[in-house]
Design a protein around this motif. Structure first.
Motif, mmCIF file in Angstrom:
data_model
loop_
_atom_site.group_PDB
_atom_site.id
_atom_site.type_symbol
_atom_site.label_atom_id
_atom_site.label_comp_id
_atom_site.label_asym_id
_atom_site.label_seq_id
_atom_site.Cartn_x
_atom_site.Cartn_y
_atom_site.Cartn_z
ATOM 1 N N ILE A 239 0.820 -1.081 0.081
ATOM 2 C CA ILE A 239 0.082 -0.056 0.195
ATOM 3 C C ILE A 239 0.958 1.450 0.156
ATOM 4 O O ILE A 239 0.781 2.305 -0.526
ATOM 5 C CB ILE A 239 -0.784 0.170 0.875
ATOM 6 C CG1 ILE A 239 -1.782 -1.261 0.984
ATOM 7 C CG2 ILE A 239 -1.796 1.017 1.815
ATOM 8 C CD1 ILE A 239 -3.067 -1.229 2.350
ATOM 9 N N ASN A 240 1.670 1.800 1.193
ATOM 10 C CA ASN A 240 2.959 2.955 0.855
ATOM 11 C C ASN A 240 3.890 2.936 -0.465
ATOM 12 O O ASN A 240 3.883 3.902 -0.958
ATOM 13 C CB ASN A 240 4.002 2.510 2.278
ATOM 14 C CG ASN A 240 4.658 3.669 1.858
ATOM 15 O OD1 ASN A 240 4.212 4.323 1.878
ATOM 16 N ND2 ASN A 240 6.042 3.112 1.747
ATOM 17 N N CYS B 291 1.189 4.351 -2.904
ATOM 18 C CA CYS B 291 1.199 5.868 -2.889
ATOM 19 C C CYS B 291 2.007 6.384 -2.890
ATOM 20 O O CYS B 291 1.993 7.779 -3.777
ATOM 21 C CB CYS B 291 0.760 6.087 -1.293
ATOM 22 S SG CYS B 291 -1.122 4.560 -0.583
ATOM 23 N N GLU B 292 3.477 6.028 -2.757
ATOM 24 C CA GLU B 292 4.766 6.356 -3.044
ATOM 25 C C GLU B 292 4.940 7.253 -4.800
ATOM 26 O O GLU B 292 5.274 8.267 -4.775
ATOM 27 C CB GLU B 292 5.572 5.874 -2.140
ATOM 28 C CG GLU B 292 6.115 5.897 -1.501
ATOM 29 C CD GLU B 292 6.771 5.618 -0.859
ATOM 30 O OE1 GLU B 292 7.665 6.019 1.178
ATOM 31 O OE2 GLU B 292 8.073 4.513 -1.676
ATOM 32 N N ASN C 103 2.039 7.423 -6.883
ATOM 33 C CA ASN C 103 1.076 8.501 -6.948
ATOM 34 C C ASN C 103 -0.061 7.322 -7.724
ATOM 35 O O ASN C 103 -0.704 8.600 -8.460
ATOM 36 C CB ASN C 103 1.993 9.716 -7.670
ATOM 37 C CG ASN C 103 0.425 10.529 -7.876
ATOM 38 O OD1 ASN C 103 -0.515 11.008 -6.980
ATOM 39 N ND2 ASN C 103 0.440 11.281 -9.177
ATOM 40 N N VAL D 280 -2.721 5.535 -5.888
ATOM 41 C CA VAL D 280 -3.681 6.399 -5.522
ATOM 42 C C VAL D 280 -3.295 7.381 -4.192
ATOM 43 O O VAL D 280 -1.988 7.402 -4.148
ATOM 44 C CB VAL D 280 -3.982 4.990 -4.750
ATOM 45 C CG1 VAL D 280 -4.465 3.831 -5.666
ATOM 46 C CG2 VAL D 280 -2.744 4.512 -3.319
ATOM 47 N N GLN D 281 -4.505 7.580 -3.561
ATOM 48 C CA GLN D 281 -3.899 8.973 -2.893
ATOM 49 C C GLN D 281 -5.144 8.653 -1.506
ATOM 50 O O GLN D 281 -5.548 7.950 -1.795
ATOM 51 C CB GLN D 281 -4.726 10.422 -3.595
ATOM 52 C CG GLN D 281 -3.332 10.914 -4.075
ATOM 53 C CD GLN D 281 -4.043 12.059 -4.993
ATOM 54 O OE1 GLN D 281 -4.895 12.522 -4.504
ATOM 55 N NE2 GLN D 281 -3.187 12.783 -4.979
ATOM 56 N N VAL D 282 -4.727 8.550 -0.509
ATOM 57 C CA VAL D 282 -5.327 8.162 1.003
ATOM 58 C C VAL D 282 -6.035 9.639 1.773
ATOM 59 O O VAL D 282 -5.485 10.798 1.150
ATOM 60 C CB VAL D 282 -4.383 8.125 2.446
ATOM 61 C CG1 VAL D 282 -5.490 7.863 3.651
ATOM 62 C CG2 VAL D 282 -3.230 6.752 1.395
ATOM 63 N N ARG E 13 -9.423 6.180 5.719
ATOM 64 C CA ARG E 13 -8.345 5.795 4.843
ATOM 65 C C ARG E 13 -8.938 5.513 3.918
ATOM 66 O O ARG E 13 -8.530 3.977 4.103
ATOM 67 C CB ARG E 13 -8.374 5.157 6.448
ATOM 68 C CG ARG E 13 -7.763 5.860 7.268
ATOM 69 C CD ARG E 13 -7.989 4.821 8.427
ATOM 70 N NE ARG E 13 -6.844 3.626 8.406
ATOM 71 C CZ ARG E 13 -5.816 3.449 8.720
ATOM 72 N NH1 ARG E 13 -4.379 4.530 8.608
ATOM 73 N NH2 ARG E 13 -4.648 2.205 8.371
ATOM 74 N N LEU F 200 -8.590 3.979 -0.313
ATOM 75 C CA LEU F 200 -7.092 4.681 -0.990
ATOM 76 C C LEU F 200 -8.390 5.020 -2.462
ATOM 77 O O LEU F 200 -8.959 3.977 -3.239
ATOM 78 C CB LEU F 200 -6.675 3.504 -1.364
ATOM 79 C CG LEU F 200 -5.478 2.865 -0.070
ATOM 80 C CD1 LEU F 200 -5.376 1.835 -0.707
ATOM 81 C CD2 LEU F 200 -4.805 3.859 -0.416
ATOM 82 N N THR G 215 -5.361 8.044 -9.258
ATOM 83 C CA THR G 215 -5.593 8.317 -8.945
ATOM 84 C C THR G 215 -5.670 9.084 -10.716
ATOM 85 O O THR G 215 -5.306 7.865 -11.349
ATOM 86 C CB THR G 215 -4.017 9.110 -9.119
ATOM 87 O OG1 THR G 215 -3.075 8.356 -9.849
ATOM 88 C CG2 THR G 215 -3.359 9.827 -7.481
#
Length: 369
Positions: free
Chosen positions: A16-17, A20-21, A23, A25-27, A31, A33, A36
């Motif tokens: 998941i991290n 996110c890093e 880009n 998905v965005q949290v 919480r 997801l 993008t």
């Protein structure tokens, strides 16, 4: 991930991290997801090439095989060899089709997409698609996230807001420059995905992918379409056989007042009586050569008919008046692949079958042209 047996309690948070890093998905609040535009385009690109790559099945299979190896129920070397072979084949296929993803990303993120202007309605979502005029010119549906290639080296315009009877896409008219340039209507969807089998005469468009793949960037304009009810198809606009190849001479729909026929295979052009108000095809056939009868509405100030009459029907091969008024010339030709004329076969209309042979009427000839 847990449902599909992917990862462990320690690695799930790491996955998941990572997305996110990167880009993807965005949290957001709660919480949640939320994907993008980059993440959605990436998945769309994978789906257009190999849907397996964005499904949990492959990772789930590998995890299951690893578990079997750990339990001594599967051979380690056999599992590794099998998985590497599968991924090698997928990698080779993916690299050959990477153009599909390039075009999708370019249309979504580059300034070309921003500069596009609404032109014609998509037959799937009924929203206006963007016309990107910078070469290679193409259409992009922002709702469906689909790119439709178009013929190059000419102008593209909306064609009277008419729609294709097969898929509901609005027709476009493509015109080549110059007095002898050809004009042809086309459906964006049919052009990119020819609906009839056996049509292997594909006219090229600017293609971003593998040149050996005719599925994208090559297509079927209306003058190659054998659909019997479309007013722009080969069936309704084809007049007679070309005198120089196995193609068919079709009526240029927007060539007024310099009316002409052009071959749908080579660069042969037939200039019809100039200055006529209207030239159109009719459902009738010539009893002598089986060519389509055309109707000409002459200008009353320059009519060759007696008593000032302006309307005349006839065959351009057998009618003495029309035959004397036409001129054979060579015009600019489209790039082409293959060398056969009309394609016939089964498609969305459900007629014929793959590999059907081309039917040529031996009576259709230009006899001394």
């Amino acid at each position: 991930m847990e449902k599909n047996g992917i990862g462990t309690d320690a690695s799930i948070s790491l996955h998941i991290n990572n997305i996110c890093e990167r880009n993807y998905v965005q949290v957001q609040a709660g919480r949640k997801l939320v994907p993008t535009a980059l993440g959605i385009s990436l998945i769309r690109g994978y789906q257009s090439i190999d849907a397996d790559l964005c499904l949990p099945d492959i990772r789930s299979f590998i995890e299951h095989q690893i578990t079997l190896v750990a339990k001594g129920q599967a051979d380690h070397s056999h599992v590794v060899s099998h998985v590497l072979q599968q991924f090698k084949q997928k990698f080779m296929y993916f690299t050959k089709q990477i153009g599909n993803m390039d075009v999708l990303f370019e249309a979504q993120f580059s300034q070309l997409a921003d500069s596009g202007r609404p032109l014609s309605k998509c037959g799937k979502c009924l929203r206006y698609m963007k016309y990107i005029s910078t070469r290679p010119q193409r259409l992009y549906c922002n709702t469906c996230e689909e790119v439709y290639h178009l013929p190059q080296n000419g102008t593209i315009k909306l064609y009277k807001e008419l729609t294709c009877p097969l898929d509901g896409f609005e027709l476009l008219i493509f015109s080549m420059p110059g007095p002898e340039g050809k004009s042809l209507p086309l459906c964006p969807y049919c052009y990119n995905s020819p609906p009839f089998e056996g049509i292997d005469m594909l006219f090229g468009a600017g293609r971003m992918g593998n040149s050996n793949n005719p599925g994208k960037g090559a297509g079927m304009p209306c003058f190659l379409c054998p659909h019997p009810t479309c007013r722009h198809s080969l069936i309704t606009q084809g007049v007679c056989a070309c005198p120089e190849c196995n193609g068919t001479l079709v009526l240029d729909p927007i060539s007024a007042p310099n009316w002409k026929l052009f071959c749908n295979m080579c660069n042969c052009i037939i200039l019809l009586p100039q200055g006529a108000h209207r030239v159109s095809t009719t459902p009738d056939r010539c009893p002598e050569c089986d060519s389509m009868i055309i109707e000409v509405d002459f200008n009353k100030k320059a009519t060759p008919l007696e008593d000032g009459a302006t309307l005349h029907k006839g065959c351009i091969l057998c009618d003495e008046l029309l035959h004397s008024l036409v001129v054979v010339k060579h015009g600019k030709s489209f790039s082409r692949r293959g060398a056969r004329g009309r394609g016939r076969g089964m498609g969305r209309s459900g007629r014929g079958g793959r590999g059907s042979s081309k039917l040529v009427d031996p009576k259709m000839s230009f006899r001394g042209f």
